[in-house]
Design an enzyme around this catalytic site. Sequence first.
Site, mmCIF file in Angstrom:
data_model
loop_
_atom_site.group_PDB
_atom_site.id
_atom_site.type_symbol
_atom_site.label_atom_id
_atom_site.label_comp_id
_atom_site.label_asym_id
_atom_site.label_seq_id
_atom_site.Cartn_x
_atom_site.Cartn_y
_atom_site.Cartn_z
ATOM 1 N N LYS A 158 0.813 -1.213 0.000
ATOM 2 C CA LYS A 158 0.000 0.000 0.000
ATOM 3 C C LYS A 158 0.853 1.273 0.000
ATOM 4 C CE LYS A 158 -0.669 0.074 5.022
ATOM 5 N NZ LYS A 158 0.131 1.278 5.281
ATOM 6 N N THR A 159 1.985 1.270 0.725
ATOM 7 C CA THR A 159 2.821 2.470 0.761
ATOM 8 C C THR A 159 3.388 2.765 -0.620
ATOM 9 O OG1 THR A 159 3.414 1.971 3.053
ATOM 10 C CG2 THR A 159 4.767 3.590 1.903
ATOM 11 N N ASP A 205 -3.888 7.084 4.538
ATOM 12 C CA ASP A 205 -3.379 5.737 4.780
ATOM 13 C C ASP A 205 -4.017 5.188 6.053
ATOM 14 O OD1 ASP A 205 -1.874 3.440 4.605
ATOM 15 O OD2 ASP A 205 -0.060 4.334 5.439
ATOM 16 N N GLU A 206 -4.127 3.866 6.159
ATOM 17 C CA GLU A 206 -4.699 3.202 7.343
ATOM 18 C C GLU A 206 -6.092 3.756 7.663
ATOM 19 O OE1 GLU A 206 -3.287 0.677 8.382
ATOM 20 O OE2 GLU A 206 -1.105 0.844 8.300
ATOM 21 N N GLN A 237 -7.940 -5.233 9.370
ATOM 22 C CA GLN A 237 -6.908 -4.812 10.323
ATOM 23 C C GLN A 237 -7.384 -3.654 11.202
ATOM 24 O OE1 GLN A 237 -2.646 -5.058 8.911
ATOM 25 N NE2 GLN A 237 -3.630 -5.036 6.906
ATOM 26 N N ARG A 257 1.954 -10.825 10.416
ATOM 27 C CA ARG A 257 3.256 -10.194 10.667
ATOM 28 C C ARG A 257 4.392 -11.148 10.297
ATOM 29 N NH1 ARG A 257 1.573 -5.940 9.785
ATOM 30 N NH2 ARG A 257 -0.275 -7.150 9.295
#
Length: 752
Positions: free
Chosen positions: A42-43, A223-224, A254, A626
């Site tokens: 995503k970044t 973002d997020e 998430q 993770r």
Amino acid sequence: MIRGISELAVEDLLAGLNEPQLDAVQHEGGPMLVLSGAGSGKTRVITRRIAYLIRAREVAAWQILAMTFTNKAAREMKERVAQLIPPSPDKPFVSTFHSASAILLRRHAEAAGLSKQFVIYDDDDQLKIVKRAAAKLGIEGNARDFLSRIDAEKNAGRLPDQMRPADPRAESVQRVYREYQRTLRAADAVDFGDLLLLLVDLLSRDAELRVRYQRRFQHVMVDEFQDTNAVQYQLLRLLAPPASNLVVVGDDDQSIYRWRGAEVDNILGFPKDYQGAKVVKLEQNYRSDQNILEAAHAVISKNRRRLDKKLWSDRPKGEQLQLLIHRSERDEAQEVARRLNRLRIEGITDYGSMAVFYRTNAQSRVLEEALRLARVPYTLVSGRSFYDRAEVRDASAYLRLMVNPKSDADLLRVINTPARGIGDTTVERVLEHASATGRSVFEVIEWPERVNGLNSGAVKRLIAFRELADRLVKFGATATNATDATKYMLEQTGLVETLKNEGTEEARGRAENLLELLTATREFDKQRAEAGPPAPEAPGEEPLAVAPPLQAFLEQISLVGEADGEVADGRVSLMTLHAAKGLEFDAVFITGMEEEIFPSRRSTGPEATEEDMSEERRLCYVGFTRARRRLYCSLAQQRTLFGELKMNAPSRFLSEVPRELFEFPQDMPVAPRPAAKPRRYGYDPSDGPTVDRSYDQSSDFGGDPTGQRVMHSSWGRGVIEATRGQGPNAVVTVRFENGEKKTIIARYLTAL
């Protein structure tokens, strides 16, 4: 070979993007929701889109606003964008929600009822003000609870007068909230919630200002997005109303911060709120082996309210998940330490690429003890530990006074630090005078002789402190960088010298922490110098960021969050599952996978809702994803936590993972339990792998076992001194040969 920035072609920006990523980066315009699963890049999408708008669409950088939640994420985004666009003083506005709001609020401070020198109070400052507000109003109650309720109101976007209390308790909260806000304004201070709430209030009231920023920020990216709360979403809707170019990137799977106000409904309802919004799904994962992704999907797919998507990887299936089953939490911790060592010795990965997760901080104690004994280097990952230390808080309070002497909370913290003979009685009389006259404490101590009840010694000491404060304020007003201001403050206050003179090892360590603060200011000043002067927000207008250096430094450290904690090189990372979000490791151990531990008791009790369990399942999904290569799920058959011995069933999340994804330990029989009545939300303990205790009959002693000699796998031989209950589930008290007395479930003992 990548060409220099000045030669970078548009096609280079698009190179290496998969089809959905390419679709998101090249989106023509209008609202868009990018559903970005864990590890899906995503970044890369956000930074490439910013660069694409500037290079291909010729959008002015100052017209782009990108917001995220942590300083670390914002810093990474800025660095990546800088590598993709030509060098220029004109840069996109990339920031956290709170930092961006602080900048805008400071620019329009007067309209919001503040001065440009306002300070930001942290949790400790806020708690003290709430206590004073409740005491002044004669309202009894827990100050922490009041503060939590006030914070919830701010997260929901409500000022005191916008509350609609439905019971006497809520009315008390409203009264304390109103007095709390009055005290903050009198001190020219705000808390974290105010940064967003006051800006939302200002933009809602001032249509001209609102339109000005809507025109300025032609492209807004978030973002997020799944972590936004109600007031953050209100701010976004004011800056980028429906039909505008608002691009939100996030993953409803998430969303794990409901306890601090995050609303998963923001992302679930985005396509409805922004009619015609394009939806792009990023489902290819670049982080984890396929087995890990299959396990994560098996758990998260049980949530009913989620947007449909499934992560996949072109990497190999990888190792099976390891299920570790232990008698007790101590056995669990020792086995985790052994496995960590083995992974390093066998060359699979190093300590710095391994992590141990747990649901609650209380679980870390036993793990830390085991890792120390096994000589496994580790670090506890947390965000604000350095700035939370008492001596650093003292120094920060002095620095804030240099910027804003009206800040009573800061002045009262340091008025007798280091000790200068100003006692509690003197402070109480000064506060009474300040309250009666409507003045700040700083103003009152300019003429302390006017305060009733003070003797000449107290007056003299207050005058000396006021003279010190005046010197600090005068220097702070002219300081050209944060380091010079901090050096001057440490010299004038004697904070370091006093600690060194104590001569103890602890005092020397605290003095070193104060000197380390200078390292932080030097880094800040260096970054500020390298960034150069702020660019105008638009042609012909003043720069957007105008805070002087010391004020900007204080703002930065005030907005350090828990998620900004750094992972130490060469050490195993220990952290809660909440703290793990945004990180990745070669090997991950998730401990305490038992009912009422993970998922937590709060989500399994009679008051629990479906959403409570859904968030726990999302937390499990975050923990699983993770891991890059190895994932270990660990549980204990009995666990002492919060002083209570419990024997919990294995976590329902284990039963939701297909059995074939696990590699079971050879020495531990595992089988389905006998059929049992299903729990709420469809959970049946008979599903999936659990410990089959039917094989162990050695603990059924029969009759009264008092006096029976027994053996325990960890504590050795002993004698039963007392018992409660019968059969293998009886609770027995055993005195072992080493003199220790333990309370144990009988099934974990072998009769001799």
